[in-house]
Design an enzyme around this catalytic site. Structure first.
Site, short mmCIF file in Angstrom:
data_model
loop_
_atom_site.label_atom_id
_atom_site.label_comp_id
_atom_site.label_asym_id
_atom_site.label_seq_id
_atom_site.Cartn_x
_atom_site.Cartn_y
_atom_site.Cartn_z
N LYS A 89 -10.52 -8.74 10.10
CA LYS A 89 -10.18 -8.38 8.73
C LYS A 89 -9.05 -9.30 8.26
CE LYS A 89 -7.28 -5.93 6.82
NZ LYS A 89 -7.05 -6.90 5.72
N CYS A 120 6.66 -16.32 10.22
CA CYS A 120 7.38 -15.32 11.03
C CYS A 120 8.43 -16.02 11.86
CB CYS A 120 6.41 -14.57 11.91
SG CYS A 120 5.39 -15.70 12.87
P1 NAD Z 1 1.20 -7.25 6.11
O1 NAD Z 1 1.67 -6.40 7.23
O2 NAD Z 1 1.40 -6.78 4.73
O3 NAD Z 1 -0.36 -7.52 6.25
C1 NAD Z 1 -0.93 -8.05 7.41
C2 NAD Z 1 -2.38 -7.64 7.47
O4 NAD Z 1 -2.46 -6.22 7.59
C3 NAD Z 1 -3.20 -7.99 6.23
O5 NAD Z 1 -4.51 -8.32 6.62
C4 NAD Z 1 -3.20 -6.69 5.44
O6 NAD Z 1 -4.31 -6.57 4.60
C5 NAD Z 1 -3.30 -5.70 6.58
N1 NAD Z 1 -2.83 -4.35 6.29
C6 NAD Z 1 -1.87 -3.95 5.42
N2 NAD Z 1 -1.74 -2.60 5.46
C7 NAD Z 1 -2.63 -2.16 6.39
C8 NAD Z 1 -2.97 -0.88 6.91
N3 NAD Z 1 -2.38 0.24 6.47
N4 NAD Z 1 -3.93 -0.79 7.86
C9 NAD Z 1 -4.53 -1.90 8.32
N5 NAD Z 1 -4.26 -3.14 7.87
C10 NAD Z 1 -3.32 -3.28 6.92
O7 NAD Z 1 1.83 -8.68 6.36
P2 NAD Z 1 1.65 -9.99 5.49
O8 NAD Z 1 2.49 -9.85 4.28
O9 NAD Z 1 0.20 -10.34 5.32
O10 NAD Z 1 2.25 -11.09 6.48
C11 NAD Z 1 3.58 -11.36 6.56
C12 NAD Z 1 4.19 -10.69 7.77
O11 NAD Z 1 3.49 -11.10 8.95
C13 NAD Z 1 5.62 -11.09 8.01
O12 NAD Z 1 6.37 -9.96 8.38
C14 NAD Z 1 5.52 -12.08 9.17
O13 NAD Z 1 6.69 -12.19 9.93
C15 NAD Z 1 4.41 -11.51 9.95
N6 NAD Z 1 3.81 -12.53 10.80
C16 NAD Z 1 4.02 -12.46 12.13
C17 NAD Z 1 3.51 -13.44 12.96
C18 NAD Z 1 3.73 -13.38 14.44
O14 NAD Z 1 3.01 -14.07 15.14
N7 NAD Z 1 4.67 -12.62 14.95
C19 NAD Z 1 2.77 -14.49 12.42
C20 NAD Z 1 2.58 -14.54 11.04
C21 NAD Z 1 3.10 -13.54 10.23
#
Ligand code: NAD
Length: 498
Positions: free
Chosen positions: A194, A304
């Protein structure tokens, strides 16, 4: 080489209209592109212009379960497929990705906004997971031993965990997908992916590419949706699912861990960060400034691993601030497909609002703005590359992930002070340290609470290395020798002596 030859050898984006017209727009389930139930769709926008670039299927919870059905149906056959066959499909996908790198890089720039050169960098990084795990697929081994009493033989074997649900974020649309998909497929697992609703097109392109590389129907399924929570919950609650791998924010990660607990589901969580970037007065300042530019401004600060807090020893803080400001003022803001652009738009209006609020809070508390400091008016969601210094303790920007092009400097006095400031966060994904003193560098490896560290470098990501965090930055590792073990379960068998 003449200037004309030079210009023509610089890779440029492909024609947008042709690329977008060739894209699939459906859900990918059981090897077929299909509409969402009821024909629901949603629009995907270019953050540099705000314009819609594609309209794609918007999955319902029922569609999510149909995708899981397909992954479950394909699981036994894929698990029994020879590792060499799995490896060669991944390797073919790697080669095809190189051949089509201009298309996929263009697509990433269009839907996510990053400068085209950075999208090409992501194709190189993201593609490497396909090559790395094609090589790991054939090296899944076990153990055979005699128990200490000498009364039996122990056999330890590795098996695919089973159907996996992979949720990816918008900031690295290709690499965050391949970092999960490649080890899962290499291990013999089938998947439902997803992607983030803001950047789903890259995953659709990649699903077709994997199919063209020979991946059997049902091994990879993709659901795009604007209803992430309602679509994900039934999948996570389904007892046929065996593994959840999530990359995204810590807030959503916590919710998903709670949901996964119901079924005692195996989880991998790659969550948020608040990386310290520590510069000691014995550092090579040229290297530190180069490292800072990468660690802060790569991906427009939306990584991140982005350095969030520049913790700089007091004696060199002004000099560092001066030099880095000079470099920041040379950055060129614009649409990522335009030549020479080094800073694209932020992903959306709320990202701009966050950068603005955090900067304003620090300034209200007494920080000084050396350059930038505000959003840029006009089309798209742009924030000016910013440097602020003398950021007071207690500022929100020191606690929260900025996820934007704002470089915040906090001076420190001695090593103890640096360690205390660096560790003063609930996150622990990555830390950067610049020092020419080897013993000090080694002390920092031991004393910083972090899953990864860049010692005199500003980028740590590499397919051969275990990527991941401690504390609230996550659970598990992606990449490296460890990456495939996230998708394998260990079975132990006791046998009598032969
Ligand atoms: P997000 O948590 O808003 O979304 C991530 C994913 O989760 C998306 O696909 C979103 O549609 C989905 N999602 C949102 N709510 C959900 C729910 N209730 N149930 C299931 N899926 C859900 O994050 P974002 O804004 O897309 O990404 C940025 C964040 O990701 C930052 O905090 C960043 O640090 C983190 N990140 C971490 C890494 C790592 O490897 N540690 C890498 C890249 C990004």
């Amino acid at each position: 080489m003449t200037a004309a030859q030079n210009a023509s050898s610089t890779p440029r984006p492909v024609d947008e209209a042709t690329l977008l017209a060739s894209l699939p727009s459906g859900l990918f389930v059981g090897g077929e592109w299909r509409d969402a139930s009821g024909g629901a769709t949603f629009d995907v926008a270019d953050p540099a212009t705000g314009r819609t670039i594609a309209t794609i299927a918007d999955a319902s919870p029922d569609d999510g379960i149909t995708a899981l059905d397909a992954a479950v149906d394909a699981a036994a056959e894929w698990a029994a497929t020879a590792p060499r066959v799995r490896a060669e499909i991944l390797r073919r996908a790697f080669d095809m990705l190189q051949e089509r790198k201009l298309e996929i890089a263009t697509l990433m720039t269009l839907e996510m906004g990053k400068p085209f050169a950075e999208s090409l960098g992501e194709v190189a990084y993201g593609g490497e997971f396909l090559r790395w795990f094609s090589e790991e697929a054939v090296r899944i081994t076990g153990r055979y031993g005699v128990n200490p009493e000498g009364t039996g033989r122990t056999i330890v074997s590795q098996h695919p965990v089973g159907p996996c649900y992979l949720i990816t974020p918008w900031n690295f649309p290709l690499a965050m997908a391949t970092r999960k998909i490649a080890p899962a497929l290499a291990a013999g697992c089938t998947v439902v992916v997803k992607p983030a609703e803001l950047t789903p097109l890259t995953t659709l392109f990649f699903a077709q590419l994997l199919t063209d590389a020979g991946l059997p129907a049902g091994v990879l399924n993709v659901v795009t949706t604007t209803h992430s929570g309602p679509v994900s919950k039934p999948i996570i609650s389904d007892p046929r699912l065996r593994k959840l791998s999530f990359t995204g924010s810590t807030a959503v990660g916590k919710k998903l861990i709670a949901q996964a607990a119901e079924n005692v589901l195996r989880t991998s969580m790659e969550l948020g960060g608040n990386a310290p970037f520590v510069i000691f007065d014995d550092a090579d300042l040229d290297k530190a400034v180069d490292g800072a530019m990468l660690a802060k401004f790569r991906n427009i600060g939306q990584a991140c691993t982005a350095a969030n807090r520049f913790i700089v020893q007091r004696g060199i803080a002004d000099e560092f601030a001066r030099r880095v400001t000079e470099r920041v003022e040379q950055l060129r803001v614009g649409r990522g497909t335009d030549e020479g652009v080094t800073i694209g738009p932020l992903i959306n209006e709320s990202a701009v609002e966050k950068a603005r609020t955090l900067t304003d809070d620090a300034v209200t508390r007494g920080a000084q703005v050396l350059t930038g400091g505000s959003a840029i008016d006009g089309d798209g969601t742009f924030f000016a590359p910013t440097v602020i210094t003398e950021v007071p303790t207690g500022s929100d920007i020191l606690r929260e992930e900025i996820f934007g092009p704002v470089l915040a400097i906090i001076p420190f006095d001695d090593e103890e002070d640096a360690v205390r400031l660096a560790n003063d966060t609930e996150y622990g994904l990555v830390a950067y340290v610049f020092t020419e003193n080897l013993a000090r560098g080694q002390r920092m490896i031991e004393r910083l609470d972090t899953g990864m560290m860049g010692l005199n470098v500003g980028v740590v990501s590499n397919a051969s290395a275990p990527f991941g965090g401690v504390k609230q930055s996550g659970i598990g590792r992606e990449g490296g020798l460890e990456g495939i073990h996230e998708y394998l379960s260990t079975k132990y068998t006791m046998t009598p002596n032969p």
